[in-house]
Scaffold this active site. Structure first.
Site, PDB file in Angstrom:
ATOM      1  N   ASP A   1       1.981  50.657   5.278  1.00 14.82           N
ATOM      2  CA  ASP A   1       0.879  51.374   5.939  1.00 14.82           C
ATOM      3  C   ASP A   1       0.916  52.855   5.561  1.00 14.82           C
ATOM      4  O   ASP A   1       0.781  53.727   6.405  1.00 14.82           O
ATOM      5  CB  ASP A   1       0.969  51.212   7.458  1.00 14.82           C
ATOM      6  CG  ASP A   1      -0.311  51.678   8.161  1.00 14.82           C
ATOM      7  OD1 ASP A   1      -1.381  51.681   7.505  1.00 14.82           O
ATOM      8  OD2 ASP A   1      -0.243  52.061   9.340  1.00 14.82           O
TER       9      ASP A   1
ATOM     10  N   VAL B   1       1.871  58.242  20.835  1.00  9.73           N
ATOM     11  CA  VAL B   1       3.066  58.962  20.409  1.00  9.73           C
ATOM     12  C   VAL B   1       3.230  60.170  21.321  1.00  9.73           C
ATOM     13  O   VAL B   1       2.291  60.946  21.519  1.00  9.73           O
ATOM     14  CB  VAL B   1       2.972  59.417  18.939  1.00  9.73           C
ATOM     15  CG1 VAL B   1       4.246  60.164  18.532  1.00  9.73           C
ATOM     16  CG2 VAL B   1       2.749  58.228  18.022  1.00  9.73           C
TER      17      VAL B   1
ATOM     18  N   LYS C   1       7.306  56.547  20.192  1.00 10.08           N
ATOM     19  CA  LYS C   1       6.080  55.772  19.986  1.00 10.08           C
ATOM     20  C   LYS C   1       6.080  54.617  20.987  1.00 10.08           C
ATOM     21  O   LYS C   1       7.038  53.840  21.051  1.00 10.08           O
ATOM     22  CB  LYS C   1       5.997  55.260  18.559  1.00 10.08           C
ATOM     23  CG  LYS C   1       4.709  54.507  18.243  1.00 10.08           C
ATOM     24  CD  LYS C   1       4.711  54.017  16.818  1.00 10.08           C
ATOM     25  CE  LYS C   1       4.579  55.156  15.830  1.00 10.08           C
ATOM     26  NZ  LYS C   1       3.233  55.774  15.844  1.00 10.08           N
TER      27      LYS C   1
ATOM     28  N   LEU D   1       1.152  63.388  21.849  1.00 14.87           N
ATOM     29  CA  LEU D   1       0.917  63.911  20.507  1.00 14.87           C
ATOM     30  C   LEU D   1      -0.233  63.202  19.808  1.00 14.87           C
ATOM     31  O   LEU D   1      -0.879  63.778  18.933  1.00 14.87           O
ATOM     32  CB  LEU D   1       2.189  63.765  19.658  1.00 14.87           C
ATOM     33  CG  LEU D   1       3.429  64.535  20.140  1.00 14.87           C
ATOM     34  CD1 LEU D   1       4.615  64.227  19.238  1.00 14.87           C
ATOM     35  CD2 LEU D   1       3.147  66.034  20.173  1.00 14.87           C
ATOM     36  N   GLY D   2      -0.476  61.951  20.166  1.00 19.27           N
ATOM     37  CA  GLY D   2      -1.549  61.218  19.500  1.00 19.27           C
ATOM     38  C   GLY D   2      -1.721  59.844  20.097  1.00 19.27           C
ATOM     39  O   GLY D   2      -0.828  59.301  20.749  1.00 19.27           O
TER      40      GLY D   2
ATOM     41  N   GLY E   1      -4.926  52.788  17.824  1.00 13.12           N
ATOM     42  CA  GLY E   1      -5.085  51.395  18.196  1.00 13.12           C
ATOM     43  C   GLY E   1      -3.776  50.716  18.543  1.00 13.12           C
ATOM     44  O   GLY E   1      -3.752  49.757  19.303  1.00 13.12           O
ATOM     45  N   MET E   2      -2.652  51.215  17.974  1.00  9.03           N
ATOM     46  CA  MET E   2      -1.369  50.575  18.240  1.00  9.03           C
ATOM     47  C   MET E   2      -0.703  51.110  19.497  1.00  9.03           C
ATOM     48  O   MET E   2       0.226  50.487  20.015  1.00  9.03           O
ATOM     49  CB  MET E   2      -0.437  50.762  17.046  1.00  9.03           C
ATOM     50  CG  MET E   2       0.053  52.194  16.850  1.00  9.03           C
ATOM     51  SD  MET E   2       1.192  52.386  15.456  1.00  9.03           S
ATOM     52  CE  MET E   2       0.102  52.075  14.082  1.00  9.03           C
TER      53      MET E   2
END
Length: 641
Positions: free
Chosen positions: A132, A24, A39, A16-17, A20-21
């Site tokens: 965030d 997902v 995630k 899905l995406g 940087g972390m």
């Protein structure tokens, strides 16, 4: 390509995406047979200290229960060391994507931001910060509601990333105190919310497309241009609100997310030309000195959008003492005859009903008096037929039942895949939410009619053995008990390290959540079966002495009382400066939270023991006249018979 499976159960289906972390993914949970979002955090972010912080923060966030916050189902570390966080799958688009479609309607932006502020307020009330907040972390569902993503990982990321990478992608929404190396508090989330609102209204962040050092400098030193300078159709009050949200000093920002929600939901009326600027821009709580002498602030109206549908009533078979749960546009509620109802929240149309396996010959054995809980597509409820039920939320079909030794008058609490509930057989149960299998039981000295509250790994509950218990939520091991003068049937409320609970000894107790030591008690005239609502430093609770009390949360000192015509066993809901509560005098009350002054009352045909639920400008409640009501929360207006 071989399909990756996380923790032996989460089958990754599509990406899905990626950021940087980490990544997902849409995934399928092969154990629960449902679709989820998972995630995966980058392995290089993991340190021992960072992982401990991740688990602690994510577990805390997982305890949040609010329609505007995405539910956390699971978390852990896969065999290769990858940290993962499993969340409910939320259809829709995030607001970063929505922004790409061009200018957004102002009314939609204000509604979405008010919903976000309401969810933030729920988190801040239990001392959880987001840290965030940005459009990409706000998911707009097909129903038009907003859910906040990524609670519980921002603090972990800030502890593991380098300074440069930590600012990447979020610098446009970061409060100045964090850029200055200060810890900050909930008002940092309000600054970020202001940045989001500014962007949704204008299509640009407060400081535009400056490079990173320039944006950092601007956050700390430069006031942003009023949003109306970029969009001419914006009302003036939004300039004033955004000036406060984006104030450099946290002390100059609104005092809470609840205030932001209220001001977005109920904009001020226009003042005539020439009015003093301070009276144009400042909210009522900031009017001081000579200005206050000349203009006393008026009580604010209910902080919510107008109802999106007309009021309605639904007639059941018997009295409705239970409180409604409103999830995914459905009202779930039970009647005393043992039936559970799912009603369309907009129209009151019946979607399904399920009859529990009641035993009519047993005295009161058939009655359902406990309220229900809805989690992960399942309705959980206790019944007088000695059972706990798990029903499919879409159809009412039973998924499992668990039999206890006596009638179940306690309402369930569902946290992290466990159903916690008390029973008349003198026990507290922890049941697996998927199967109903007992994880542990704890025996008390008498029947348990109180409903549990689970906070930070501790379960708090009252019992008819005159005690309040704090139990380890994972094992049922007692942490402390506090003895009162009579049985305790009221559910506890836990806020800021304090347990607030009423007893049939005519007292409200404030106990230290860590030790059970009394902080204060307040005596009322009769027994208390109502659960407390604690909002902005005030405890609101009803009593059998026909009164609603507002007490100082720190001292128990009364701020006001309101007298009704009969006992008050309903628990209050406090939304946007209004206390909503039912009474045995057949009325539903809306009281000013600051003064106790009635705003409206609505008369039903029977005593109101049910506690209200207020969602999107509509109040839902049951009555002993065998009806479920949907009322306009701002006016109390009901359907025309």
């Amino acid at each position: 390509m071989t399909q990756r499976v996380i923790a032996g159960r989460y089958e990754l289906e599509r990406l899905l995406g990626r950021g940087g972390m980490g990544e997902v993914w849409a995934a399928r949970d092969s154990v629960m047979e449902r679709h989820v979002a998972i995630k995966l955090l980058q392995q290089h972010l993991g340190t021992t200290e960072g992982e401990e912080l991740f688990f602690r923060e994510a577990r805390t966030a997982g305890a949040l229960s609010h329609p505007g916050i995405v539910t956390v189902h699971d978390l852990g570390r896969d065999h290769d060391g990858t940290l993962y966080l499993v969340m409910e799958e939320v259809p829709g688009r995030n607001l970063h994507v929505v922004l790409q479609g061009g200018p957004l309607p102002v009314a939609d932006v204000l509604m979405w931001t008010a919903q976000t502020a309401d969810a933030l307020h729920a988190a801040h009330t239990v001392r959880i910060l987001h840290r965030d907040l940005k459009p990409a972390n706000l998911m707009l569902t097909p129903a038009g509601s907003v859910k906040i993503l990524d609670f519980g990982i921002a603090r972990y990321l800030s502890s593991t990333l380098t300074l440069a990478s930590r600012f990447a992608g979020t610098i446009a929404y970061m409060p100045p105190e964090r850029l200055l190396g200060r810890v900050g508090d909930a008002r940092g989330d309000l600054y970020s919310l202001g940045c989001v609102l500014y962007e949704l209204l204008t299509g640009r962040t407060p400081f535009g497309h400056l490079d990173t050092p320039a944006v950092m400098y601007a956050h700390v030193h430069t006031p942003p241009a009023p949003p109306s300078s970029h969009r001419l159709d914006l009302p003036p009050h939004l300039d004033a609100l955004l000036a406060e949200l984006l104030a450099k000093d946290p002390g100059d920002r609104p005092v809470s997310a609840a205030e932001v929600r209220d001001r977005l939901s109920h904009p001020p009326t226009s003042l005539p030309p020439g009015s003093p600027p301070a009276l144009r821009a400042e909210p009522s709580h900031r009017l001081v000195g000579a200005v206050t002498d000349r203009l006393q602030p008026q009580p604010a109206g209910p902080a919510m959008a107008k109802p999106s549908h007309q009021p309605w009533t639904y007639i059941t078979g018997t009295e409705v003492n239970t409180s409604p749960a409103v999830v995914d546009a459905t009202v779930y509620i039970a009647s005393g005859s043992g039936e559970v109802y799912a009603l369309d929240a907009a129209t009151g149309t019946l979607r399904w009903t399920q009859d529990t396996n009641r035993t009519f010959w047993a005295p009161f054995g058939e009655w359902i008096v406990s309220s229900l809980a809805v989690a992960d597509g399942t309705v959980y409820i206790g019944s007088g037929d000695n059972k706990v039920y798990a029903l499919d939320a879409a159809t009412g079909t039973p998924r499992w039942t668990h039999t206890t030794g006596r009638a179940v008058r306690s309402s369930p609490t569902v946290v992290n895949g466990t159903v916690y509930i008390g029973s008349g057989d003198n026990k507290v149960y922890a049941l697996d939410a998927a199967t109903g299998t007992p994880r542990w039981t704890h025996t008390t000295g008498r029947a348990v009619r109180s409903s549990p509250t689970v906070i930070d790994g501790t379960l708090y509950i009252g019992s008819n053995d005159k005690k309040v218990y704090a139990l380890d939520a994972a094992t049922g091991t007692p942490r402390w008990t506090h003895t009162t003068r009579n049985w305790v049937s009221a559910p506890p409320t836990v806020v800021d390290g304090t347990v607030y609970i009423g007893g049939t000894d005519n007292r409200v107790y404030a106990l230290d959540a860590a030790t059970g030591s009394p902080r204060w008690t307040h005596a009322t005239g009769r027994a208390i079966l109502s659960s407390a609502a604690v909002v902005d430093g005030t405890v609101y609770i009803g009593s059998g002495d026909k009164k609603v009390y507002a007490l100082d949360a720190a001292t128990g000192t009364p701020r006001w009382t309101h007298t009704t015509g009969d006992w008050v066993h309903s628990s209050p809901a406090v939304i946007g400066g209004t206390v909503y509560i039912g009474s045995g005098d057949k009325k539903v009350y809306a009281l000013d939270a600051a003064t106790g002054t009635p705003r409206w009352t609505h008369t039903t045909g029977g005593a109101v023991h049910s506690s209200p639920t207020v969602i999107d400008g509509t109040l839902y409640i049951g009555s002993n006249d065998k009806k479920v009501y949907a009322l306009d929360a701002a006016t109390g207006r009901g359907s025309v018979s």
